[in-house]
Design an enzyme around this catalytic site. Structure first.
Site, PDB file in Angstrom:
ATOM      1  NE  ARG A  30      30.859  41.615   6.874  1.00 47.47           N
ATOM      2  CZ  ARG A  30      30.419  42.843   7.074  1.00 47.47           C
ATOM      3  NH1 ARG A  30      29.114  43.109   6.944  1.00 47.47           N
ATOM      4  NH2 ARG A  30      31.241  43.824   7.383  1.00 47.47           N
ATOM      5  NE  ARG A  81      29.666  50.239  12.391  1.00 50.01           N
ATOM      6  CZ  ARG A  81      29.669  50.924  11.267  1.00 50.01           C
ATOM      7  NH1 ARG A  81      29.343  52.204  11.285  1.00 50.01           N
ATOM      8  NH2 ARG A  81      30.007  50.378  10.130  1.00 50.01           N
TER       9      ARG A  81
END
Ligand code: MV4
Length: 457
Positions: A338, A292
């Protein structure tokens, strides 16, 4: 080209895919759950479809709802983003049955590397180095003990159907393996509905390095060099860098060649990542393959100048890759932090309303986020708030830029990982590049992440 794309995801990645569509002048539709009515991708989209209530199992994971949303809006393609249905071979197959182009690999590729024990075999057959381990699942404790005797301790038990580090048990000796075997199987069954586990030699003091690959419909496979993702907590990546901090040009070439060979053996289509463990002697071992687009794809985009999401859509449309391996150049150094919403000693996802939001800017800064001031975080989904990315000529300059960017960032109303990220940027060990997979546990006093207590709590 595909004519209209259904974006079957939410949050920042839905926004990222929307941006690729607008750059390509491609019409798109965003799906959303009832809990995401007020989300930024929905606000910024011309066309949206509600696919069910808040819980993912009743919306973003519900195949009939996604397929119906695509069909009633006249879409001919579906981008799954990451998570949710992105690595579900049946979803990829069903899209095909409804003449919807799945923006991703073939169902067959997803299946072939979705099982990690099988992926190990596939990649070993393609000539990639793997750690000593069992050829397939070990169906009994006795077989696990025998295998470990051959392999040598420490070993690690991994769930074949697992991924991203879930369902792993480390054992230093026979006693620990005996203790861990049943809990590992029970946990694998509970988490993945599959209790197959295999045994592998455990590698200490290593780095987590992954290579981005792209493959088109004509058999061309290229790699976009590596990302290093050693800074993780409970197998959640917190900070990633491209290129790797300690990867020589020679090692980069060998890693890239291995990744390309592995992907070519699968006749791999679209975007994927091969994950390796790298030791200090320049040895590397294949771990698993992700089929992905990944959260951290942006730092590869920054150092290569290649728009991975745009390439995904073009590849799915049957356009040949417009560049070859020798056109791919890594320029500069990129870091991603993040920012997660989390609270308390167990880092539980925090929810709340974003009262104030100030995002960083200036040279070399990119922010991918779905936040806006006044937004109330739904409680059903993962805790990623924003990805702060920087690009600079060198790693030291990238760290300085990241510190500048983190200083400018203000998110009020919910507690976040920003203080932790600032600590890491200041840490001399991080700054020296001496960063291994045990970094967070060692430097930030956190529990070991591999050895979980029996029963997997
Ligand atoms: C390992 C390993 C050491 N030895 N396997 C974690 C994610 C998954 N894809 C592979 N992972 C690992 N597999 C062997 N044989 C170390 C990791 C690992 C890790 C382990 C503990 C704490 C943080 C980690 C970060 C990255 C990789």
């Amino acid at each position: 080209m595909v004519k209209k794309l259904l974006i079957a995801n939410r949050g920042e990645i839905a926004l990222r895919i929307m941006r690729a569509c607008r750059d390509l002048d491609l019409p798109f539709v965003v799906v959303y759950s009832e809990a995401d009515r007020d989300s930024l991708p929905v606000r910024l989209s011309d066309e949206t479809v509600c696919i069910g209530p808040g819980p993912s199992s009743k919306s973003y994971l519900l195949v009939p709802n996604i397929i119906s949303a695509a069909l009633i809006t006249g879409c001919d393609a579906v981008h799954p983003g990451y998570g949710f249905l992105s690595e579900d071979r049946y979803f990829a197959e069903i899209c095909g049955q409804y003449n919807l182009t799945f923006v991703g690999p073939t169902a067959e590729s997803i299946a072939r590397v979705g099982n990690k024990a099988e992926a190990r075999r596939e990649m070993a057959a393609a000539g990639l180095p793997i750690l000593p381990g069992t050829d397939g699942p070990v169906p009994s404790l006795d077989e696990a003990l025998n295998a470990a005797r051959e392999i040598g301790y420490p070993v690690i038990l991994k769930a074949a159907a697992g991924g991203g580090g879930r369902g792993m048990y480390k054992a230093e000796n026979e006693r620990e393996l005996t203790q861990g075997y049943n809990p590992a199987r029970l946990e694998a069954r509970a988490s993945f509905d599959n209790d197959e586990i295999y045994v592998e030699r455990y590698l200490d003091r290593c780095r987590h390095v992954e290579v981005q690959v792209l493959g088109d419909q004509y058999g061309t496979v290229v790699h976009l060099a590596e990302r290093e993702c050693s800074i993780q907590r409970r197998h959640q990546k917190l900070i990633e860098e491209a290129p790797g901090t300690s990867i020589s040009a020679e090692l980069r070439r060998r890693l890239g060649e291995a990744a390309t060979a592995g992907a070519s053996a699968l006749r791999f289509l679209n975007a994927g990542t091969l994950e390796f463990l790298v030791d200090d002697n320049g040895n590397f071992y294949f771990m698993e393959m992700n089929t992905r687009v990944q959260v951290e794809h942006g730092i590869t985009e920054l150092v290569t100048g290649i728009d991975i999401v745009k390439e995904q859509i073009c590849i799915a449309s049957g356009v040949p890759l417009s560049f070859s391996q020798s056109d791919v150049r890594v320029q500069g150094h990129s870091i991603e932090c993040r920012v997660n919403a989390e609270t308390g000693p167990d880092f539980r996802p925090a929810t709340g309303t974003i009262r104030e939001l100030l995002l960083p800017g200036g040279p070399g800064v990119r922010v991918d986020t779905h936040l806006y001031a006044g937004y109330t975080l739904p409680s059903h989904y993962d805790s990623l708030l924003a990805k702060i990315m920087v690009l600079a000529p060198t790693r030291a300059e990238a760290i300085a830029r990241m510190q500048r960017a983190l200083q400018e960032t203000q998110i009020e109303g919910v507690s976040t990982t920003l203080p932790f990220l600032q600590e890491v940027m200041k840490d001399p060990v991080y700054r020296s590049g001496d960063v291994y997979t045990d970094y967070v546990a060692r430097r930030h006093n956190e529990e070991s992440q591999t050895t979980r207590t029996p029963l997997g709590v």
